[in-house]
Each structure stands twice: as C-alpha cells, then as structure tokens.
Design a protein around this motif. Structure first.
Motif, short mmCIF file in Angstrom:
data_model
loop_
_atom_site.label_atom_id
_atom_site.label_comp_id
_atom_site.label_asym_id
_atom_site.label_seq_id
_atom_site.Cartn_x
_atom_site.Cartn_y
_atom_site.Cartn_z
N THR A 91 -4.79 -7.01 2.59
CA THR A 91 -4.77 -5.86 1.69
C THR A 91 -5.40 -4.64 2.34
O THR A 91 -5.99 -4.73 3.42
CB THR A 91 -5.51 -6.21 0.40
N GLU A 92 -5.32 -3.51 1.65
CA GLU A 92 -5.79 -2.26 2.25
C GLU A 92 -7.31 -2.16 2.38
O GLU A 92 -7.81 -1.35 3.17
CB GLU A 92 -5.26 -1.05 1.49
N PHE A 93 -8.04 -2.98 1.64
CA PHE A 93 -9.48 -3.07 1.79
C PHE A 93 -9.84 -4.53 2.07
O PHE A 93 -9.12 -5.44 1.64
CB PHE A 93 -10.20 -2.59 0.53
N PRO A 94 -10.93 -4.82 2.74
CA PRO A 94 -11.27 -6.20 3.09
C PRO A 94 -11.44 -7.10 1.87
O PRO A 94 -11.22 -8.31 1.96
CB PRO A 94 -12.59 -6.06 3.86
N TRP A 95 -11.85 -6.54 0.76
CA TRP A 95 -12.11 -7.33 -0.45
C TRP A 95 -10.90 -7.39 -1.38
O TRP A 95 -10.95 -8.05 -2.42
CB TRP A 95 -13.30 -6.73 -1.21
N GLY A 96 -9.81 -6.69 -1.05
CA GLY A 96 -8.63 -6.69 -1.89
C GLY A 96 -8.08 -5.29 -2.08
O GLY A 96 -8.23 -4.42 -1.23
N ARG A 97 -7.49 -5.04 -3.24
CA ARG A 97 -6.87 -3.74 -3.52
C ARG A 97 -7.80 -2.79 -4.29
O ARG A 97 -7.49 -1.61 -4.45
CB ARG A 97 -5.57 -3.93 -4.30
N GLU A 98 -8.91 -3.30 -4.75
CA GLU A 98 -9.85 -2.46 -5.50
C GLU A 98 -10.41 -1.37 -4.60
O GLU A 98 -10.95 -1.64 -3.53
CB GLU A 98 -10.99 -3.32 -6.05
N VAL A 99 -10.28 -0.13 -5.05
CA VAL A 99 -10.68 1.02 -4.23
C VAL A 99 -12.18 1.01 -3.98
O VAL A 99 -12.98 0.68 -4.87
CB VAL A 99 -10.25 2.33 -4.91
N VAL A 100 -12.57 1.37 -2.76
CA VAL A 100 -13.98 1.40 -2.39
C VAL A 100 -14.75 2.40 -3.24
O VAL A 100 -14.25 3.46 -3.60
CB VAL A 100 -14.13 1.74 -0.89
N ASP A 101 -16.00 2.05 -3.55
CA ASP A 101 -16.90 2.97 -4.23
C ASP A 101 -18.30 2.79 -3.66
O ASP A 101 -18.50 2.05 -2.68
CB ASP A 101 -16.87 2.77 -5.75
N CYS A 102 -19.27 3.44 -4.26
CA CYS A 102 -20.63 3.42 -3.71
C CYS A 102 -21.36 2.11 -3.92
O CYS A 102 -22.51 1.97 -3.46
CB CYS A 102 -21.44 4.58 -4.29
N SER A 103 -20.75 1.15 -4.57
CA SER A 103 -21.34 -0.18 -4.66
C SER A 103 -20.99 -1.02 -3.43
O SER A 103 -21.54 -2.12 -3.25
CB SER A 103 -20.88 -0.90 -5.93
N ASP A 115 0.85 -1.19 0.00
CA ASP A 115 0.00 0.00 0.00
C ASP A 115 0.89 1.25 0.00
O ASP A 115 1.51 1.58 1.01
CB ASP A 115 -0.91 0.00 1.23
N VAL A 116 0.93 1.96 -1.11
CA VAL A 116 1.81 3.13 -1.24
C VAL A 116 1.16 4.40 -0.71
O VAL A 116 1.78 5.46 -0.70
CB VAL A 116 2.21 3.34 -2.72
N ARG A 117 -0.08 4.30 -0.22
CA ARG A 117 -0.78 5.49 0.26
C ARG A 117 -0.68 5.67 1.77
O ARG A 117 -1.27 6.60 2.33
CB ARG A 117 -2.26 5.40 -0.15
N CYS A 118 0.04 4.82 2.45
CA CYS A 118 0.13 4.89 3.90
C CYS A 118 0.81 6.17 4.37
O CYS A 118 1.83 6.58 3.81
CB CYS A 118 0.90 3.69 4.45
N ASP A 119 0.26 6.76 5.43
CA ASP A 119 0.92 7.86 6.11
C ASP A 119 1.85 7.30 7.18
O ASP A 119 1.76 6.13 7.55
CB ASP A 119 -0.12 8.78 6.76
N THR A 120 2.70 8.15 7.72
CA THR A 120 3.68 7.70 8.72
C THR A 120 3.00 7.16 9.98
O THR A 120 3.56 6.29 10.66
CB THR A 120 4.63 8.83 9.11
N ASP A 121 1.80 7.65 10.30
CA ASP A 121 1.13 7.18 11.51
C ASP A 121 0.48 5.81 11.35
O ASP A 121 -0.12 5.29 12.30
CB ASP A 121 0.10 8.20 11.99
N GLU A 122 0.61 5.19 10.17
CA GLU A 122 0.09 3.84 9.96
C GLU A 122 1.16 2.77 10.17
O GLU A 122 0.92 1.59 9.94
CB GLU A 122 -0.50 3.73 8.55
N GLY A 123 2.34 3.20 10.64
CA GLY A 123 3.39 2.25 10.96
C GLY A 123 4.24 1.90 9.77
O GLY A 123 4.06 2.41 8.66
#
Length: 283
Positions: free
Chosen positions: A147-159, A47-55
């Motif tokens: 992964t960064e989302f429970p369903w995988g790496r696919e970014v969350v959307d309104c579905s 996950d390349v979007r992590c901030d420093t406070d995420e370890g």
C-alpha cells in the motif's frame, strides 16, 4: 551438520545487526540489515494520487539484494564529527534560519538538514558507505507493505510521523513539524520491522539516482536498478517535517539539483547504505 552450521551463521548474523559496526573512517555507523526480495516499485495498486514519475499503476517488478542501512537519519552530532575531521563541509546552520538544525543548542540528536546532495554523499563516503538507490530506499520504507503507506492506506498524521499536517483554515507555517515549525529528535516514533526509524517524515532523504520522469519504465522495470546514467537533479524521498501528507507516500518522488540555492535544502537529510554485495548496485 550443514544445517547446524547454517543455523549458527544465521544466528550470528542476527546478533551482529544489534551492534554498532566500525567502518573505514574510524567512526561508528549504526545500521541494520535489510534482507532482499522481490516487490513492486512505484505507484501502489489502487493509489489514485500517483504522479507520472511514480511509474505505471501497480508499479514495476524489481528484485533488491540485501543491504545495510542507517537505523536513523544522520544526526547533527554525527555530521559535526565529519566536519571536525576536515572531510565534510559545514551546512547552513540555525544562524541562517531557525529550522536548520546544525549548531543549534540542544539539537545534537536532531536529524541534520539544510544539506545538499554533494554534502550528503560526502558524509556517507566518509563512513565507507553511499546513499541509497530508489529501489533500496522504497523497499526498506514499504516495510513489507504493498500500500501507499507502510501501515496501509490510512493517511499519515502526527501520531505516526513528523509532518506538516493538513488542517483546514490553518496556514502551512502554523502546522509545519506537527506544530513545532522544526524537525523533532530522531526516533520520536517506533521503528519499522527492520529497525529503521523515521523512514516516513522527519527529513526527506537524498538518494543516489538521477531523476527522470519515466525512470520506472525505462530503467527500473528493465532491470537497471541504478536508474538513469545522468541528469541534472537527484531523487529525494520520504517526505519531511514541512510537507503535506501525500508527500509521505512511499512511492512519492521529489528532485532537486545537487547544489544550488541553499534555501532549497531545509527539508533534506541523510541516510546511508552499504550493500551486502556491492556488485549489485555500483557506487
């Protein structure tokens, strides 16, 4: 004989999670059992979007003991019952701003929001419970995923959840709450494998932990699962109806003061926890 007894007790426990369990307040508390286990808390590998406070990248190894968790975020009606008993203080209502659910006609089954940390803890204590610690909440939200989302790496959307989707050329105020500019009723999307609804999206959820930017390295990774002993802000996780997709990654962390400007808390709601073994994580 012992094997038969074990099977019987296991089956009995499985059945028990399907029912509403009365607790010390005399109210009812719908909860499910989240079994414990080892996992990597914090920044998911890759996950390349992590901030420093995420370890550190890939997270830190922790073990969580089993705990009971609210199947849903606390509803307006549930919190109102606590107010009626004279235990909980009134949060800000829809009369202050339309996105606050408390008191709004037709929103009894919407998640309570516009609530500060002290009010959130007060409600859970009324239910004989407490708020989740970061290590508990993320374990439950990951739903077994790395992964960064429970369903995988696919970014969350309104579905998948109630969020503020990113739409090119559209202002945030147009897209909040998947175009409704509000939260949605609880349980608008299917639960995860534990039976937990709206762990991603809906309202973000107050946690027990004091916020510290290096908590993963200083505390969680060293076995101190309750995190820093003091601070001036509390951790919030889960993303909400008015936050963009990246905020809904399971390791993402926000922090707010326990009380303060009421307008800070429109995104924030409540989910309660009762550890199976309270000695593991003290209140």
């Amino acid at each position: 004989m012992y094997q038969l007894l074990y099977k019987y007790l296991t089956a009995l426990l499985a059945i028990s999670v399907l029912f509403t369990v009365p607790v010390s307040s005399g109210a009812s508390f719908d909860k499910v059992l989240v079994p414990g286990g080892h996992y990597q808390l914090g920044c998911s590998a890759g996950d390349v979007r992590c901030d420093t406070d995420e370890g550190p990248a890939g997270g830190v190894s922790v073990r969580v003991e089993s705990f009971w968790m609210s199947s849903h975020e606390v509803s307006v009606a549930e919190y109102h019952a606590c107010v009626e008993e004279g235990v909980c203080s009134k949060p800000f209502s829809y009369l202050r701003t339309h996105y606050c659910n408390y008191g709004a006609p037709g929103r009894d089954n919407y998640p309570l929001n516009c609530v500060n940390w002290k009010q959130a803890l007060q409600y859970c204590q009324w239910q004989g419970a407490r708020l989740a610690y970061d290590v508990e909440w993320e374990w439950a939200a990951r739903d077994g995923a790395t992964t960064e989302f429970p369903w995988g790496r696919e970014v969350v959307d309104c579905s998948r959840a109630v969020i503020d989707p990113f739409v090119a050329g559209k202002a945030d105020t147009e897209t909040d709450g998947c175009w409704r500019d509000l939260t949605w009723p609880r349980g608008s999307f299917p639960p995860n494998q534990y039976g937990l609804y709206d762990m991603i999206g809906g309202t973000s959820e107050w946690l027990m932990d004091w916020y510290q930017t290096d908590a993963h390295r200083q505390y969680y990774g060293n076995g101190v699962l309750t995190g820093p002993p003091e601070g001036n802000r509390k951790v919030i996780k889960g993303g909400s109806w008015d936050e963009k997709p990246d905020a809904h990654r399971v390791s993402n962390r926000f922090a707010k003061p326990i009380t303060g400007n009421p307008d800070l808390y429109g995104s924030n709601g409540i989910r309660c926890v009762i550890p199976v073994n309270e000695k593991e994580l003290l209140r």
